[in-house]
Enzyme design. Structure first.
Site, PDB file in Angstrom:
ATOM      1  CG  ASP A   1    -121.803  88.635 -21.324  1.00  0.00           C
ATOM      2  OD1 ASP A   1    -121.648  89.675 -20.657  1.00  0.00           O
ATOM      3  OD2 ASP A   1    -120.943  88.185 -22.102  1.00  0.00           O
TER       4      ASP A   1
ATOM      5  CB  THR B   1    -110.649  81.899  -8.671  1.00  0.00           C
ATOM      6  OG1 THR B   1    -110.311  83.274  -8.834  1.00  0.00           O
ATOM      7  CG2 THR B   1    -111.075  81.629  -7.242  1.00  0.00           C
ATOM      8  CG  LEU B   2    -110.929  81.046 -15.141  1.00  0.00           C
ATOM      9  CD1 LEU B   2    -109.949  79.924 -15.471  1.00  0.00           C
ATOM     10  CD2 LEU B   2    -112.314  80.703 -15.706  1.00  0.00           C
TER      11      LEU B   2
ATOM     12  CB  SER C   1    -116.328  79.876  -9.077  1.00  0.00           C
ATOM     13  OG  SER C   1    -115.909  79.804 -10.411  1.00  0.00           O
ATOM     14  CB  ILE C   2    -115.713  83.202  -4.677  1.00  0.00           C
ATOM     15  CG1 ILE C   2    -114.206  83.282  -4.362  1.00  0.00           C
ATOM     16  CG2 ILE C   2    -116.541  83.745  -3.526  1.00  0.00           C
ATOM     17  CD1 ILE C   2    -113.674  84.681  -4.116  1.00  0.00           C
TER      18      ILE C   2
ATOM     19  CB  ALA D   1    -109.907  94.146 -15.424  1.00  0.00           C
TER      20      ALA D   1
ATOM     21  CE1 TYR E   1    -107.938  92.519  -7.651  1.00  0.00           C
ATOM     22  CE2 TYR E   1    -108.692  94.599  -6.744  1.00  0.00           C
ATOM     23  CZ  TYR E   1    -108.936  93.287  -7.102  1.00  0.00           C
ATOM     24  OH  TYR E   1    -110.198  92.756  -6.917  1.00  0.00           O
TER      25      TYR E   1
ATOM     26  N   GLY F   1    -121.900  83.838 -11.279  1.00  0.00           N
ATOM     27  CA  GLY F   1    -120.424  83.849 -11.233  1.00  0.00           C
ATOM     28  C   GLY F   1    -119.759  82.502 -11.070  1.00  0.00           C
TER      29      GLY F   1
ATOM     30  CE  LYS G   1    -113.630  93.015  -7.116  1.00  0.00           C
ATOM     31  NZ  LYS G   1    -114.850  92.266  -7.476  1.00  0.00           N
TER      32      LYS G   1
HETATM   33  P1  NAD Z   1    -113.973  83.133 -11.094  1.00  0.00           P
HETATM   34  O1  NAD Z   1    -113.165  83.290 -12.334  1.00  0.00           O
HETATM   35  O2  NAD Z   1    -114.247  81.769 -10.619  1.00  0.00           O
HETATM   36  O3  NAD Z   1    -115.343  83.915 -11.215  1.00  0.00           O
HETATM   37  C1  NAD Z   1    -115.468  85.095 -11.954  1.00  0.00           C
HETATM   38  C2  NAD Z   1    -116.776  84.994 -12.679  1.00  0.00           C
HETATM   39  O4  NAD Z   1    -117.082  86.215 -13.359  1.00  0.00           O
HETATM   40  C3  NAD Z   1    -116.778  83.878 -13.742  1.00  0.00           C
HETATM   41  O5  NAD Z   1    -117.812  82.976 -13.482  1.00  0.00           O
HETATM   42  C4  NAD Z   1    -117.049  84.650 -15.021  1.00  0.00           C
HETATM   43  O6  NAD Z   1    -117.825  83.910 -15.943  1.00  0.00           O
HETATM   44  C5  NAD Z   1    -117.819  85.842 -14.474  1.00  0.00           C
HETATM   45  N1  NAD Z   1    -117.898  86.935 -15.451  1.00  0.00           N
HETATM   46  C6  NAD Z   1    -116.894  87.670 -15.979  1.00  0.00           C
HETATM   47  N2  NAD Z   1    -117.389  88.504 -16.914  1.00  0.00           N
HETATM   48  C7  NAD Z   1    -118.732  88.285 -16.955  1.00  0.00           C
HETATM   49  C8  NAD Z   1    -119.785  88.807 -17.741  1.00  0.00           C
HETATM   50  N3  NAD Z   1    -119.567  89.733 -18.684  1.00  0.00           N
HETATM   51  N4  NAD Z   1    -121.045  88.348 -17.534  1.00  0.00           N
HETATM   52  C9  NAD Z   1    -121.288  87.393 -16.603  1.00  0.00           C
HETATM   53  N5  NAD Z   1    -120.324  86.859 -15.827  1.00  0.00           N
HETATM   54  C10 NAD Z   1    -119.060  87.295 -16.024  1.00  0.00           C
HETATM   55  O7  NAD Z   1    -113.177  83.992  -9.984  1.00  0.00           O
HETATM   56  P2  NAD Z   1    -113.543  84.374  -8.470  1.00  0.00           P
HETATM   57  O8  NAD Z   1    -112.223  84.725  -7.871  1.00  0.00           O
HETATM   58  O9  NAD Z   1    -114.408  83.377  -7.858  1.00  0.00           O
HETATM   59  O10 NAD Z   1    -114.324  85.755  -8.653  1.00  0.00           O
HETATM   60  C11 NAD Z   1    -115.600  85.997  -8.080  1.00  0.00           C
HETATM   61  C12 NAD Z   1    -115.640  87.369  -7.434  1.00  0.00           C
HETATM   62  O11 NAD Z   1    -114.822  87.352  -6.270  1.00  0.00           O
HETATM   63  C13 NAD Z   1    -115.120  88.506  -8.310  1.00  0.00           C
HETATM   64  O12 NAD Z   1    -115.894  89.658  -8.098  1.00  0.00           O
HETATM   65  C14 NAD Z   1    -113.725  88.718  -7.751  1.00  0.00           C
HETATM   66  O13 NAD Z   1    -113.228  90.014  -8.014  1.00  0.00           O
HETATM   67  C15 NAD Z   1    -114.013  88.515  -6.287  1.00  0.00           C
HETATM   68  N6  NAD Z   1    -112.851  88.301  -5.418  1.00  0.00           N
HETATM   69  C16 NAD Z   1    -111.971  87.302  -5.713  1.00  0.00           C
HETATM   70  C17 NAD Z   1    -110.871  87.109  -4.884  1.00  0.00           C
HETATM   71  C18 NAD Z   1    -109.836  86.049  -5.190  1.00  0.00           C
HETATM   72  O14 NAD Z   1    -108.716  86.108  -4.670  1.00  0.00           O
HETATM   73  N7  NAD Z   1    -110.152  85.055  -6.001  1.00  0.00           N
HETATM   74  C19 NAD Z   1    -110.684  87.916  -3.729  1.00  0.00           C
HETATM   75  C20 NAD Z   1    -111.638  88.899  -3.462  1.00  0.00           C
HETATM   76  C21 NAD Z   1    -112.705  89.093  -4.310  1.00  0.00           C
END
Ligand code: NAD
Length: 255
Positions: A63, A193-194, A18-19, A94, A155, A12, A162
């Site tokens: 992927d 984040t993205l 990214s988280i 999504a 959301y 991810g 989720k």
């Molecule tokens: P991010 O955009 O940095 O990371 C999302 C990642 O998902 C990306 O690296 C992307 O390449 C990957 N991804 C999407 N489709 C994919 C696929 N088909 N195959 C492989 N990888 C795929 O954003 P983020 O916010 O760091 O998201 C990481 C997680 O944290 C997610 O599950 C998100 O829902 C969760 N989250 C985010 C937040 C927030 O506020 N940012 C809060 C709570 C939970």
């Protein structure tokens, strides 16, 4: 160091916000060796730029919409490392049009995509990683958000995905516990984040969080990273099937 001699897979990382990148840094600081995956060649370039600040990670594509790519990933980790002590699933998706307006109007295809990438992929990757993880006191961690339990404007289908992800954490924890594998989720507060940029009003969510959360501050990557480090380390060896909030306490609030 808590993770000396351990190897973990982190899925991810898209960029430095990214988280998954926050988690990679936190576990790297504790001595873990890492395999990082990237979704596409374009994002792979970002990961290759970031990687040199870690301790010699292995970079591989995956992927999660493809069973074949998941199998190939685990086979390559099997060849290059031979085992995994932890897996971090920090990915979701999504279609943008499903993250706006009424949840009621979600299209069937968008629903399937969101649930497939954001929830099913945890079961698929965990199952494929089983031969590498079993009988090693290993751990799986995924990322979720409060929108699974409460209505959060825009959301929408991601909240439903989720909820499925959190239920999957409990079922997987029960399946894999006898094999010595723990499964937990972190419910993080909003971070820019993205992925979160696709959710209308994310800046307002962060502002509201900063004003109202008991800790009166936005959640940052290091806080989530350290919690994930705890959940993959032996310090959390008695914890499985849980959703742990890293949200400055926002989830406890009523009116
Ligand atoms: P991010 O955009 O940095 O990371 C999302 C990642 O998902 C990306 O690296 C992307 O390449 C990957 N991804 C999407 N489709 C994919 C696929 N088909 N195959 C492989 N990888 C795929 O954003 P983020 O916010 O760091 O998201 C990481 C997680 O944290 C997610 O599950 C998100 O829902 C969760 N989250 C985010 C937040 C927030 O506020 N940012 C809060 C709570 C939970």
């Amino acid at each position: 160091m808590l993770l000396e001699g351990k190897t973990g897979l982190i899925m991810g990382v898209a960029n430095k916000r990214s988280i998954a990148w926050g988690i990679a840094n936190a576990v790297n600081r504790q001595g873990a060796r890492l395999v990082l995956t990237y979704q596409s060649e374009r994002l792979g370039e970002n990961v290759r730029e970031l990687a040199p600040s870690l301790n010699n990670p292995i970079l591989l594509p995956c992927d999660v919409s493809s069973d074949e790519q998941i199998q190939t990933l685990m086979a390559r980790i099997g060849e290059q490392v031979g085992h995994l002590d932890f897996l971090v699933h920090a990915l979701a998706f999504a279609p943008r049009e499903a993250l706006d307006g009424m949840y009621a109007s979600t299209r069937r295809d968008d629903f399937k995509t969101a649930l497939d990438i954001s929830a099913f992929s945890l079961a698929a990757t965990s199952n494929a990683a089983l031969p590498l993880m079993k009988d090693r006191q290993s751990a799986i961690v995924t990322l979720t958000y409060l929108g699974s339990e409460r209505v959060v404007q825009n959301y929408n289908v991601m909240g439903v995905a989720k909820a499925a992800l959190e239920a999957s954490v409990r079922y997987l924890a029960n399946d894999l516990g006898p094999l010595g594998i723990r499964v937990n989720a972190i419910s993080a507060g909003p971070i820019k984040t993205l992925a979160s940029a696709a959710i209308g009003g994310i800046s307002n969510m962060i502002k509201l969080h900063t004003e109202r959360a008991p800790l009166r501050k936005a959640v940052d990557l290091d806080e989530v990273g350290d919690a994930a480090m705890f959940l993959v380390s032996p310090l959390s060896r008695g914890i499985t099937g849980e959703v742990i909030y890293v949200d400055g306490g926002y989830n406890i609030l009523g009116v």
